[in-house]
Design a protein around this motif. Structure first.
Motif, PDB file in Angstrom:
ATOM      1  N   LEU A 121       0.383  -1.428   0.299  1.00 37.51           N
ATOM      2  CA  LEU A 121       0.012   0.005  -0.271  1.00 37.51           C
ATOM      3  C   LEU A 121       1.040   1.362   0.012  1.00 37.51           C
ATOM      4  O   LEU A 121       2.104   1.501   1.026  1.00 37.51           O
ATOM      5  CB  LEU A 121      -0.863   0.211   1.923  1.00 37.51           C
ATOM      6  CG  LEU A 121      -1.442  -1.161   1.803  1.00 37.51           C
ATOM      7  CD1 LEU A 121      -2.134  -1.031   2.862  1.00 37.51           C
ATOM      8  CD2 LEU A 121      -3.003  -1.249   0.693  1.00 37.51           C
ATOM      9  N   THR A 122       0.001   2.449  -0.806  1.00 37.87           N
ATOM     10  CA  THR A 122       0.959   3.741  -0.693  1.00 37.87           C
ATOM     11  C   THR A 122       0.542   4.389   0.645  1.00 37.87           C
ATOM     12  O   THR A 122      -0.623   4.355   0.395  1.00 37.87           O
ATOM     13  CB  THR A 122       0.661   4.315  -2.104  1.00 37.87           C
ATOM     14  OG1 THR A 122       0.819   3.400  -3.528  1.00 37.87           O
ATOM     15  CG2 THR A 122       2.041   5.619  -1.951  1.00 37.87           C
ATOM     16  N   TRP A 173       4.300  -3.727   4.363  1.00 38.23           N
ATOM     17  CA  TRP A 173       3.024  -3.566   3.997  1.00 38.23           C
ATOM     18  C   TRP A 173       3.187  -2.291   3.260  1.00 38.23           C
ATOM     19  O   TRP A 173       2.559  -1.790   2.243  1.00 38.23           O
ATOM     20  CB  TRP A 173       1.697  -3.761   5.048  1.00 38.23           C
ATOM     21  CG  TRP A 173       1.501  -4.809   5.029  1.00 38.23           C
ATOM     22  CD1 TRP A 173       1.935  -5.426   5.371  1.00 38.23           C
ATOM     23  CD2 TRP A 173       0.460  -4.894   6.719  1.00 38.23           C
ATOM     24  NE1 TRP A 173       1.106  -6.179   5.682  1.00 38.23           N
ATOM     25  CE2 TRP A 173       0.162  -6.201   6.727  1.00 38.23           C
ATOM     26  CE3 TRP A 173      -0.513  -3.883   6.600  1.00 38.23           C
ATOM     27  CZ2 TRP A 173      -1.259  -6.300   7.835  1.00 38.23           C
ATOM     28  CZ3 TRP A 173      -1.526  -4.387   8.154  1.00 38.23           C
ATOM     29  CH2 TRP A 173      -1.466  -5.811   7.815  1.00 38.23           C
ATOM     30  N   PHE A 174       4.466  -1.511   3.152  1.00 41.06           N
ATOM     31  CA  PHE A 174       3.961  -0.062   2.997  1.00 41.06           C
ATOM     32  C   PHE A 174       5.094   0.441   1.787  1.00 41.06           C
ATOM     33  O   PHE A 174       6.301   0.130   1.575  1.00 41.06           O
ATOM     34  CB  PHE A 174       3.761   0.997   4.376  1.00 41.06           C
ATOM     35  CG  PHE A 174       2.828   0.349   5.351  1.00 41.06           C
ATOM     36  CD1 PHE A 174       1.326   0.934   4.691  1.00 41.06           C
ATOM     37  CD2 PHE A 174       3.271   0.108   6.737  1.00 41.06           C
ATOM     38  CE1 PHE A 174       0.271   0.316   5.343  1.00 41.06           C
ATOM     39  CE2 PHE A 174       2.085   0.141   6.625  1.00 41.06           C
ATOM     40  CZ  PHE A 174       0.401  -0.392   6.502  1.00 41.06           C
ATOM     41  N   GLU A 175       4.554   1.683   0.948  1.00 34.86           N
ATOM     42  CA  GLU A 175       5.340   2.360   0.277  1.00 34.86           C
ATOM     43  C   GLU A 175       5.658   3.976   0.626  1.00 34.86           C
ATOM     44  O   GLU A 175       4.326   3.786   0.944  1.00 34.86           O
ATOM     45  CB  GLU A 175       5.184   2.208  -0.895  1.00 34.86           C
ATOM     46  CG  GLU A 175       6.199   2.548  -2.355  1.00 34.86           C
ATOM     47  CD  GLU A 175       6.022   2.204  -3.512  1.00 34.86           C
ATOM     48  OE1 GLU A 175       7.257   2.456  -4.644  1.00 34.86           O
ATOM     49  OE2 GLU A 175       5.283   1.835  -4.198  1.00 34.86           O
ATOM     50  N   LEU A 176       6.262   4.450   1.158  1.00 36.99           N
ATOM     51  CA  LEU A 176       6.291   5.971   0.430  1.00 36.99           C
ATOM     52  C   LEU A 176       6.985   6.697  -0.327  1.00 36.99           C
ATOM     53  O   LEU A 176       7.664   6.116  -1.081  1.00 36.99           O
ATOM     54  CB  LEU A 176       7.330   6.155   2.280  1.00 36.99           C
ATOM     55  CG  LEU A 176       7.689   8.243   2.091  1.00 36.99           C
ATOM     56  CD1 LEU A 176       6.048   9.274   2.400  1.00 36.99           C
ATOM     57  CD2 LEU A 176       8.592   8.124   2.878  1.00 36.99           C
ATOM     58  N   THR A 177       5.662   7.400  -1.107  1.00 35.96           N
ATOM     59  CA  THR A 177       6.359   8.973  -1.922  1.00 35.96           C
ATOM     60  C   THR A 177       6.951   9.143  -1.515  1.00 35.96           C
ATOM     61  O   THR A 177       6.630  10.555  -1.215  1.00 35.96           O
ATOM     62  CB  THR A 177       5.042   9.078  -3.267  1.00 35.96           C
ATOM     63  OG1 THR A 177       3.804   7.970  -3.322  1.00 35.96           O
ATOM     64  CG2 THR A 177       5.093  10.010  -3.600  1.00 35.96           C
ATOM     65  N   LEU A 178       8.171   9.661  -1.732  1.00 32.26           N
ATOM     66  CA  LEU A 178       9.107  10.365  -1.153  1.00 32.26           C
ATOM     67  C   LEU A 178       9.519  11.438  -1.918  1.00 32.26           C
ATOM     68  O   LEU A 178      10.448  13.055  -1.581  1.00 32.26           O
ATOM     69  CB  LEU A 178      10.266   9.484  -1.081  1.00 32.26           C
ATOM     70  CG  LEU A 178      12.012   9.957  -0.324  1.00 32.26           C
ATOM     71  CD1 LEU A 178      11.407   9.975   1.117  1.00 32.26           C
ATOM     72  CD2 LEU A 178      13.168   9.176  -0.650  1.00 32.26           C
ATOM     73  N   HIS A 179       9.403  12.005  -3.298  1.00 30.20           N
ATOM     74  CA  HIS A 179       9.411  12.694  -4.479  1.00 30.20           C
ATOM     75  C   HIS A 179       8.001  12.748  -5.046  1.00 30.20           C
ATOM     76  O   HIS A 179       8.136  11.606  -6.392  1.00 30.20           O
ATOM     77  CB  HIS A 179      10.518  12.639  -4.398  1.00 30.20           C
ATOM     78  CG  HIS A 179      11.454  13.693  -5.828  1.00 30.20           C
ATOM     79  ND1 HIS A 179      11.766  14.925  -5.608  1.00 30.20           N
ATOM     80  CD2 HIS A 179      10.469  13.806  -7.554  1.00 30.20           C
ATOM     81  CE1 HIS A 179      12.118  15.701  -6.893  1.00 30.20           C
ATOM     82  NE2 HIS A 179      11.009  14.912  -7.307  1.00 30.20           N
ATOM     83  N   GLN A 180       7.951  13.534  -5.194  1.00 27.70           N
ATOM     84  CA  GLN A 180       6.465  14.291  -6.207  1.00 27.70           C
ATOM     85  C   GLN A 180       5.964  15.358  -6.734  1.00 27.70           C
ATOM     86  O   GLN A 180       6.421  16.357  -5.595  1.00 27.70           O
ATOM     87  CB  GLN A 180       4.978  13.321  -6.182  1.00 27.70           C
ATOM     88  CG  GLN A 180       4.805  13.738  -4.496  1.00 27.70           C
ATOM     89  CD  GLN A 180       3.445  12.834  -4.804  1.00 27.70           C
ATOM     90  OE1 GLN A 180       2.685  13.215  -4.834  1.00 27.70           O
ATOM     91  NE2 GLN A 180       3.773  12.931  -2.868  1.00 27.70           N
ATOM     92  N   LEU A 191      11.251   0.267   6.675  1.00 23.45           N
ATOM     93  CA  LEU A 191      10.637   0.793   5.910  1.00 23.45           C
ATOM     94  C   LEU A 191      11.378   1.045   4.501  1.00 23.45           C
ATOM     95  O   LEU A 191      12.549   1.387   4.779  1.00 23.45           O
ATOM     96  CB  LEU A 191       9.768   1.896   5.650  1.00 23.45           C
ATOM     97  CG  LEU A 191       8.973   2.499   4.141  1.00 23.45           C
ATOM     98  CD1 LEU A 191       7.768   2.020   4.178  1.00 23.45           C
ATOM     99  CD2 LEU A 191       8.529   3.986   3.987  1.00 23.45           C
ATOM    100  N   SER A 192      11.025  -0.711   3.207  1.00 16.72           N
ATOM    101  CA  SER A 192      11.887  -0.082   2.374  1.00 16.72           C
ATOM    102  C   SER A 192      11.647  -0.030   1.507  1.00 16.72           C
ATOM    103  O   SER A 192      12.828   0.606   0.095  1.00 16.72           O
ATOM    104  CB  SER A 192      12.811  -2.082   2.624  1.00 16.72           C
ATOM    105  OG  SER A 192      11.083  -2.713   2.511  1.00 16.72           O
ATOM    106  N   ARG A 193      10.344   0.764   0.395  1.00 14.40           N
ATOM    107  CA  ARG A 193      10.081   0.764  -0.172  1.00 14.40           C
ATOM    108  C   ARG A 193      10.502   2.421  -0.007  1.00 14.40           C
ATOM    109  O   ARG A 193       9.370   3.220   0.236  1.00 14.40           O
ATOM    110  CB  ARG A 193       8.715   0.305  -0.415  1.00 14.40           C
ATOM    111  CG  ARG A 193       8.876  -0.843  -0.783  1.00 14.40           C
ATOM    112  CD  ARG A 193       7.466  -1.860  -1.660  1.00 14.40           C
ATOM    113  NE  ARG A 193       7.586  -3.119  -0.846  1.00 14.40           N
ATOM    114  CZ  ARG A 193       6.718  -4.234  -0.772  1.00 14.40           C
ATOM    115  NH1 ARG A 193       6.705  -3.924   1.041  1.00 14.40           N
ATOM    116  NH2 ARG A 193       6.413  -4.997  -0.383  1.00 14.40           N
TER     117      ARG A 193
END
Length: 817
Positions: A657-658, A679-686, A762-764
């Protein structure tokens, strides 16, 4: 689920006066908020202490009360949300209107007697999305997105599906509810948290291919007119829509009274299948109490210029005519329409493109078609008043008094039980009254009457004198032999005896105990397992083929494609396949899926990707059992707490999940500390996708058309930006469904928080691109690769990005207020 599908009129109440105004004018239910967890924090709202009295008041008048808990809930707030749910249940609240998936599950667990109404903030735009939500909770009601047409609503099969609620009047959000990140991105005031800054009501400049376009008086490019669907009520009733919702918890009791009264008429007329009884005065009252201009919104289908004309963004009132001639202190009115002007009315002169120079005043006297203004108190600059200027009536004191009387002077009598009484007796016996299983008999006997015998009319007159009791007379079944009489005093005593026994009967009824749940918040939370630290990895979201190529050249293993033209998705897959290696390609669904748009999902399927980036509830349903595809839930699913994450992971079977874009760094770490980090992914740049709209700016302001069928597709020919009041340029894009997204012109980065987040396990981490060329894409990726490889730190990267990005960078929603 309540199977009653009787049409319901649902009115807003921001305070006690509004609640009384709604009840006095025919509302079947009201919706209101408390001080927490509601999407109108600027309303007066009610307190916890108000609840018992408010619910008693509503129920005594046969009106239901729905509490808005229609915001996202953060991890640290779940316990307080649980306490509020238990409070609502104990106070007899009928339903909650809920956005957050985890909160809805919590309500089912700890307050099972409360109905769950899925808020429009859940972005329910398709039958498939509704079916998915209903499979989770067995919904009692669903509030549909306001962007749906009558034809699209009919695709839900309203008379058979989950009972549907539709907005029929009030302000329209230009962005899809639950999908607006503008206030969060620009000012850390989230619309998903009840803190909308109404950026849509502000002026914007249109910049096409780098040049500012002269739009004349059209400056409010994102501000739609208000909704007034009063003439469409018969269509909605015939379709089977259950609830008709009036927006306006920030509005006055006069607005609530006037609008509720009109829609009460409209619904009653439609149910009775009779011609409309709504008068021109009713319509005038609706427009004068509050409007930015009235339209039928999206309900009659797409007509972009009709909905958003761009000329003003605030309350306007009724257009009354134009200036025919003028001089210092007076004008000659060229009147339009049937509603004229009188002394004391407030007006405003339209200033065209110079809204900041707009002038208004009250009329001093009226002499025929000449309006005179007070020389000292009007403060009008007459040099700016010219023939041809439009005039709007903004205030009508006489109407205000009429509308205020609709609630201020209304006598709100509690509902009383109707008594159906059977009267029996023959000559020489007692008169007996029977009602609700109770029987009372007179001590006096019935005798032949010389005059005025005991008729049904006499019984109705005497037995109907129920005063302030909890009863009113329903009917009389008179089975007393004809020609008999009994003293009126005996009848009165018999009536009082019947009422006493009925009261005793009510007092002896043991109230039905609501089921007490033994579940708690802990029962719906995920288990926080020990984190297995994995190597950090970057994923990349691309919007052009050259960005995919740059990602592959930089060794990115997980690539998302989010192309405006999804016909190019096969090309995206081919680029990755041709490169060999172990990189995977994941295709993004549109943000919105409407009825009969599952073809978008089939197109994605046919492109044969490795995975899909799921952005709406319909896509969750469509891809639910596709174990051959890796399924990532994107930010638009609003995963803001561990309970929601558990639902999306376990019930929707999403692989990861984002994290919600509404989370700041503290809330994000809270989430990661209370759920498995893998479970997660973080949008680090956008570039934050701020507004996501059915409204098409390209069609409305760059074409002569009204829909995609005749607009000429300017979105495919030009690069378009909107400039806000502070001079910031924001990029506008259209997707496959012609829905527009306005992206923040400044890139948001979480670089300075990376070490803290990484320490949680967190790895993603995702990097999202917009219009960057191949070189900029590579440089940005290399900079972030240095960060995850520990060859630089977040503070240095922040500085480097500030130089690389033309407009600098911001921490945006991740920053702390």
């Amino acid at each position: 689920m309540d199977t009653d599908r009787t049409p319901e009129l649902l009115s807003p109440a921001g305070n006690w006066d509004c609640a009384r105004a709604a009840v006095a004018n025919g509302a079947d239910a009201i919706f209101f908020g408390l001080s927490k967890f509601n999407a109108r924090l600027r309303a007066d709202n009610f307190t916890d202490e108000d609840l018992p009295e408010l619910m008693d008041f509503l129920h005594a008048h046969g009106v239901k009360g729905f509490v808005t808990m229609n915001t996202l809930i953060f991890t640290s707030e779940l316990e307080a949300a649980e306490a509020q749910l238990r409070l609502l249940e104990s106070a007899g609240v009928d339903a909650i209107i809920v956005q957050d998936l985890g909160l809805a599950m919590l309500c089912r667990a700890v307050a099972p007697s409360i109905e769950i109404h899925a808020s429009t903030q859940m972005t329910i735009t398709s039958p498939e999305g509704l079916d998915f939500i209903d499979s989770l909770y067995k919904l009692d009601r669903a509030v549909l997105s306001r962007e749906l047409s009558l034809t699209e609503i009919n695709k839900f099969n309203p008379s058979e599906c989950v009972p549907l609620e539709v907005f029929v009047h009030g302000a329209l959000c230009v962005a899809y509810s639950g999908q607006c990140l503008t206030s969060e991105s620009l000012g850390q005031r989230s619309a998903n948290r009840g803190e909308c800054a109404q950026a849509c009501r502000m002026p914007y400049e249109l910049v096409v291919d780098g040049k500012t376009v002269d739009m004349g008086e059209k400056r409010y490019l994102l501000s739609p007119q208000d909704l007034a669907a009063v003439d469409l009520i018969p269509d909605l009733v015939n379709q089977g829509v259950v609830s008709y919702k009036i927006e306006g918890r920030l509005k006055t009791p006069e607005y609530v009274a006037a609008v509720t009264r009109v829609y009460r008429k409209a619904i009653d007329d439609a149910v009775a299948n009779r011609p409309s009884t709504i008068t021109s005065r009713d319509r005038y009252a609706m427009e004068m109490t509050f409007s930015r201009g009235l339209s039928t919104g999206w309900l009659e289908g797409t007509n972009h210029p009709y909905l958003t004309h761009g000329k003003f963004g605030k309350k306007r009132g009724v257009r009354i005519g134009t200036v025919e001639n003028c001089g210092p202190g007076w004008i000659v009115l060229n009147q339009q329409g049937e509603h004229g002007l009188k002394a004391g009315d407030g007006i405003v002169f339209d200033a065209g493109e110079n809204r900041d120079l707009e002038q208004g005043s009250r009329i001093w006297t009226v002499e025929g078609d000449v309006l005179n203004f007070h020389r000292k108190h009007s403060s009008i600059n007459w040099d700016r008043i010219k023939p041809g200027i439009a005039i709007y009536k903004t205030d009508d004191p006489k109407l205000n008094s009429e509308v205020k009387a609709l609630w201020k002077n209304a006598k709100l009598e509690p509902l009383r039980s109707g008594l159906n009484i059977k009267a029996t007796g023959i000559a020489g016996t007692s008169l007996t009254l029977e009602c609700n299983g109770i029987s009372v008999s007179s001590s006096e006997i019935l005798e032949p009457a010389e005059n005025r015998p005991l008729t049904t009319e006499l019984l109705e007159k005497q037995l109907g004198r129920l005063g302030s009791s909890a009863y009113e007379l329903g009917s009389i079944d008179n089975q007393v032999d004809e020609g008999l009489i009994i003293p009126v005093s005996a009848l009165n005593r018999l009536r009082r005896s019947l009422v006493e026994k009925l009261d005793q009967q009510v007092a002896e009824i043991v109230p039905v105990k609501k089921p007490v749940s033994k579940l708690t918040l802990a029962d719906i939370m995920p288990e926080k397992t020990e984190t297995v630290v994995k190597p950090a990895e970057l994923s990349v979201l691309t919007r052009h083929p050259h960005q995919i190529e740059a990602a592959l050249e930089n060794g990115i293993k997980c690539i998302y494609a989010d192309f405006e033209d999804i016909r190019r998705y096969k090309t995206a897959v081919e680029i990755v396949r041709a490169a060999g290696g172990d990189a995977t390609i994941h295709l993004a669904t549109p943000r919105i899926q409407k009825p009969q748009e599952t073809g978008y999902f089939k197109f994605i399927d046919n492109a044969a990707p490795d995975g899909v980036l799921i952005r709406n509830l319909g896509a969750v349903s469509y891809f639910e059992n596709r174990d051959d595809l890796y399924r990532t839930g994107d930010f638009s699913l609003n995963c803001a707490n561990p309970a929601t994450a558990k639902i999306l992971k376990e019930r929707a079977s999403l692989d990861h999940l984002t994290l919600s874009y509404d989370l700041n760094i503290h809330q994000l770490l809270d989430m990661l500390n209370n759920a498995p980090s893998d479970w997660f992914e973080l949008t680090l740049h956008q570039h934050m996708p701020m507004f996501h709209m059915e409204h098409c700016v390209f069609c409305t302001f760059m074409s002569e058309g009204t829909t995609y069928k005749d607009c000429g597709r300017p979105c495919e020919k030009h690069e378009v930006q909107l400039r806000d009041r502070v001079g910031q340029l924001h990029t506008l894009k259209a997707d496959v469904g012609c829905r527009n997204t306005l992206f923040n012109g400044r890139a948001q980065t979480g670089a300075r928080f990376y070490d803290e987040v990484r320490a949680s396990g967190l790895s993603r981490y995702r990097i999202e691109f917009l219009n960057e060329d191949a070189i900029s894409t590579s440089l940005t990726l290399q900079a972030y690769q240095q960060l995850v490889d520990k060859k630089t730190d977040g503070h240095l990267l922040w500085q480097d990005l500030g130089i690389m990005e033309k407009l600098g960078v911001t921490e945006g929603s991740l920053g702390v207020k």
